[in-house]
Design an enzyme around this catalytic site. Sequence first.
Site, PDB file in Angstrom:
ATOM      1  CG  ASN A 152     -29.868 -32.193  52.930  1.00 10.26           C
ATOM      2  OD1 ASN A 152     -30.413 -31.627  51.984  1.00 10.26           O
ATOM      3  ND2 ASN A 152     -30.393 -33.257  53.524  1.00 10.26           N
TER       4      ASN A 152
ATOM      5  CD  GLU B 204     -21.294 -37.497  50.018  1.00 15.15           C
ATOM      6  OE1 GLU B 204     -21.234 -38.694  50.314  1.00 15.15           O
ATOM      7  OE2 GLU B 204     -22.162 -36.721  50.497  1.00 15.15           O
TER       8      GLU B 204
ATOM      9  CG  ASP C 177     -22.852 -35.096  54.226  1.00 12.47           C
ATOM     10  OD1 ASP C 177     -22.199 -36.111  53.918  1.00 12.47           O
ATOM     11  OD2 ASP C 177     -24.035 -35.129  54.630  1.00 12.47           O
TER      12      ASP C 177
ATOM     13  CG  ASP D 114     -34.508 -30.946  53.365  1.00 15.18           C
ATOM     14  OD1 ASP D 114     -33.267 -30.819  53.441  1.00 15.18           O
ATOM     15  OD2 ASP D 114     -35.138 -30.885  52.301  1.00 15.18           O
TER      16      ASP D 114
END
EC number: 3.2.1.1
Length: 480
Positions: A171, A284, A260, A225
């Site tokens: 991410n 996740e 993640d 990001d």
Amino acid sequence: MKKQNFKAYLISALLVGLYSCNSNDDLVTDSAAAASQFKVINVTHHDGQPFSTGKSTNSTTGRYVANPGGGVMMQAFYWDVPAGGTWWNTVNTKITAWSNAGIGSIWLPPVSKAQNGPFSMGYDPTDYFDFGNYNQNGTIETRFGSRTELESLITKVHAENMQVYADMVLNHNSGGQLENNPFTGTQTYTNFTAVASGKFPRTSADFYKNAYGNNDEGAFGGFPDLAHVVPNVQDWLWKRADGVGKYYKNTMKFDGWRFDYVKGFAPWVVNDWNANVGGFSVGELWDSNVNILNDWANNANSSVFDFACYYKMNDAFDGNNLNILNDDMMWKRNPYKAVTFVSNHDTDEIWKKELAYAYILTHEGYPTIFYRDYEEWLNKTKMDNLIWIHNNKGTGTTSILYTDTDEYIARRNGYNGNPGLVVYINNSSTWQERWIQTNWANAQIKDFTGNSTWIPTTQGDKWVKIQCPPNGYSIWSINM
């Protein structure tokens, strides 16, 4: 994801009452009378095959062997494991024992160099190709050790016929250099063209805000990001033969991925990764809504952590109402894409962990064991017993036979000649007994945990009385 809600505590041992039955005379009675107190609460209807990660082996060396019940994963770290570059070697010393116990795979923390160098848990990645072999961010080794030590660990895992999963943080990035950012009109830390490995160079064009838009699903921690719609990002993460995914799989020899913070980007990212790279994957997605979990798993073509199950177990066991276990969970909705867990490096809320592990290790899904629970906090002998039961008896679909505030009984219906099991969980302070209907007629059964000394024989109509210790569990199957 970074630690959010971790409670550091020692789990008190659950007191198990001593009980013996002098006579089994009361085990034989009229089944019609028993039926009056028996009720099937819920039945899940799934394909009867046991969960499998796709791995099989014919090893006869005593190392891990694929089993009827499917896999068990070990999360091989916790938040703030000791710094100093020793962790890979520490885990290496555990692998043979875990294999002998029936653990089929391990999940490692992020393995590449991160902004905080020797102190980072890896969730602020800088250079995906620095495994502790380049001098950058104030260190050569990562917090966990050197590349050589990591490769030795992976080799050991494979020598024990186990699999190893890498924690992938896709991410966001951290540790870039300042540059003039034409998309923001300011300077941002988005220049990663000078990473020591020389691989995956990226600039402000590869992060939101950029030419493709202002943002995607979510940012995290103020870090730059990554914009997965950018061709350069896709190429380096999963398309190129020398990119991150294929390098980790083909050169470093990872077998799968824990993704993640997948709330931060669209599920097509994981879907594309899986299509191009392959291997087991689990996301996740921190959400207790089963519909959201299931939709993501289907769209990503990936397993997902069963946060719905996690929060229901917390409410049921710690909230003293086992009726809650009738509620929907990911393992009920889609067991082949559900990874169940009791605690992890981010969250540790369940106090009655022995009951929770008895639950996930007897039910469908892919159960995960947390390092500190196994190595430090709980009774390892009991944990090994539950792993054995899962591997050898945990097969088939699930029927919930009885629940009330204190008691829960479920049946695994068996598969391909394996008899399955009946699990009885008792959250009260006294021994409990129930008549239940098994799948076995005129069969002698026993409690494979050893908590009950009863060895009853089921009636011709498959009914039998079983018992369960206070604040504990018993797990029954054919005595063979």
